[in-house]
Design a protein around this motif. Structure first.
Motif, short mmCIF file in Angstrom:
data_model
loop_
_atom_site.label_atom_id
_atom_site.label_comp_id
_atom_site.label_asym_id
_atom_site.label_seq_id
_atom_site.Cartn_x
_atom_site.Cartn_y
_atom_site.Cartn_z
N UNK A 217 0.88 -1.17 0.00
CA UNK A 217 0.00 0.00 0.00
C UNK A 217 0.92 1.22 0.00
N UNK A 218 0.51 2.29 -0.65
CA UNK A 218 1.34 3.49 -0.70
C UNK A 218 0.48 4.72 -0.43
N UNK A 219 0.96 5.58 0.47
CA UNK A 219 0.41 6.91 0.65
C UNK A 219 1.42 7.89 0.06
N UNK A 220 1.03 8.59 -0.96
CA UNK A 220 1.94 9.49 -1.67
C UNK A 220 1.79 10.91 -1.13
N UNK A 221 2.87 11.42 -0.55
CA UNK A 221 2.93 12.78 -0.03
C UNK A 221 4.21 13.44 -0.50
N UNK A 222 4.16 14.76 -0.64
CA UNK A 222 5.35 15.57 -0.77
C UNK A 222 5.53 16.32 0.55
N UNK A 223 6.74 16.83 0.80
CA UNK A 223 7.02 17.49 2.07
C UNK A 223 8.13 18.51 1.90
N UNK A 240 1.81 20.44 14.87
CA UNK A 240 2.43 21.53 14.13
C UNK A 240 2.82 21.11 12.72
N UNK A 241 3.01 19.80 12.50
CA UNK A 241 3.31 19.32 11.15
C UNK A 241 2.17 19.67 10.22
N UNK A 242 0.94 19.57 10.71
CA UNK A 242 -0.22 19.92 9.89
C UNK A 242 -0.42 21.43 9.81
N UNK A 243 -0.34 22.11 10.96
CA UNK A 243 -0.63 23.55 10.96
C UNK A 243 0.44 24.34 10.21
N UNK A 244 1.69 23.85 10.21
CA UNK A 244 2.76 24.51 9.45
C UNK A 244 2.78 24.05 7.99
N UNK A 245 1.92 23.10 7.67
CA UNK A 245 1.79 22.56 6.32
C UNK A 245 3.13 22.04 5.79
N UNK A 246 3.71 21.14 6.59
CA UNK A 246 4.92 20.45 6.16
C UNK A 246 4.64 19.67 4.88
N UNK A 247 3.41 19.13 4.76
CA UNK A 247 3.04 18.38 3.57
C UNK A 247 2.40 19.33 2.56
N UNK A 248 2.98 19.37 1.36
CA UNK A 248 2.55 20.31 0.34
C UNK A 248 1.99 19.56 -0.86
N UNK A 280 -4.33 21.08 8.29
CA UNK A 280 -5.24 21.47 9.36
C UNK A 280 -5.69 22.90 9.03
N UNK A 281 -6.68 23.05 8.14
CA UNK A 281 -7.09 24.39 7.70
C UNK A 281 -7.63 25.22 8.87
N UNK A 282 -7.31 26.51 8.84
CA UNK A 282 -7.76 27.42 9.89
C UNK A 282 -8.79 28.42 9.38
N UNK A 283 -9.02 28.46 8.07
CA UNK A 283 -9.97 29.41 7.48
C UNK A 283 -10.78 28.72 6.40
#
Length: 306
Positions: A217-223, A240-248, A280-283
């Motif tokens: 199984x593969x989850x494809x992410x960029x970072x 903070x990984x989500x709120x700082x949007x480490x994954x782009x 983790x969207x804030x708006x």
């Protein structure tokens, strides 16, 4: 390539910390519509019930020609007293899989199981590859871990589903050496999450080559590594990984996404490839941007032959 491409609700900002809490979260049917419009062939489950329960989910997926890639659940594998408390959630996941069986297309869904970590690990993500002797489980901890993991694997197989293990930053299995230990103490297949593997100190292309016979199984992410370094340097916890949007968005970070796709072809990989862009969207505007990002992610794969 015999790959079926899916997306996941978390790419749209829909997960346990937003669903039913933030009014800007798109509803389950809205996400299903966006996934279909963007050209994905399937979707991960997200929070149980979010996309619809039982027969309703089956009808919604079938009407859109979507498959179900799997569902994610964390377990306290090294805590034998706490582990059984998660069995009802596992049963609910597998009941959902049963409800859609035969009604939808695509490969079978994978129970995607991960370690639950600890307060200490969640408060200090991304460090175990730097100092294994400080952050890793000891011998007794790994023995408990192996017993707990194999118990969960057996429960999945007894229900007719082949699970996959998902390594996760901020848990007891985030660094390459910890993933290798999981593969040593069990026979479970590996869900390679390319983004988590990268920020955990590894090279996803190398992992695909070295563990080709175990990856199911593969989850494809960029970072973006600079952002992850900021999380570590500022002593921030895992959220903070989500709120700082480490994954782009794919192709906009430091992960060799093209190399990953090429290696999957070399491996003749067959199964689900789930695009994930954990945010983790804030708006409300950021939720809207997430929809556009997933179209760009699907186009990136199309441009590279998938």
């Amino acid at each position: 390539m015999k790959i079926t491409v899916a997306n996941a609700p978390i790419s749209y900002g829909a997960f346990e910390l937003t669903v039913g809490i933030d009014p800007s979260v798109p509803d389950g049917e809205g996400v299903l519509n966006e996934v279909t419009t963007a050209g994905y062939a399937g979707i991960d489950l997200g929070p149980v019930g979010y996309l619809g329960d039982g027969p309703v989910l089956a009808d919604r997926l079938a009407a859109r020609g979507l498959g179900l890639a799997g569902a994610y659940l964390e377990f306290p594998f090294s805590d034998p007293g706490a582990l059984p408390q998660l069995f009802p959630e596992l049963d609910a996941m597998l009941d959902t899989f049963d409800a859609v069986k035969g009604a939808i297309r695509g490969p079978a869904p994978r129970p995607t199981i991960a370690d639950a970590g600890s307060d200490r690990r969640r408060a200090n993500p991304g460090r175990s590859h730097l100092a294994p002797e400080v952050w890793g489980l000891d011998k007794a901890g790994w023995e408990r871990f192996a017993q707990g993991l194999n118990t969960v694997v057996a429960r999945c197989r007894a229900r007719g589903y082949e699970p996959t293990f998902h390594h996760e930053t901020g848990t007891h299995v985030e660094a390459p050496w910890e993933i290798a230990k999981v593969l040593e103490v069990s026979d479970i297949g590996l869900c390679l999450d390319t983004g988590h593997f990268f920020i955990g100190g590894g090279d996803p292309v190398t992992a695909l080559r070295d563990w080709s016979d175990r990856i199911n199984h593969v989850h494809l992410k960029d970072a973006v590594m600079d952002k992850m370094q900021g999380v570590i340097e500022d002593n921030e916890p895992t959220p903070a990984i989500w709120s700082r949007e480490v994954f782009c968005a794919l192709g906009q970070g430091d992960v060799d996404c093209v190399g990953i796709l090429n290696q999957l072809e070399v491996n003749d990989f067959s199964g689900w490839l789930v695009v994930e862009q954990d945010i983790f969207p804030q708006t409300s505007a950021r939720f809207a941007q997430a929809i556009d990002d997933q179209k760009l992610n699907r186009q990136f794969l199309t441009d590279h032959g998938l």
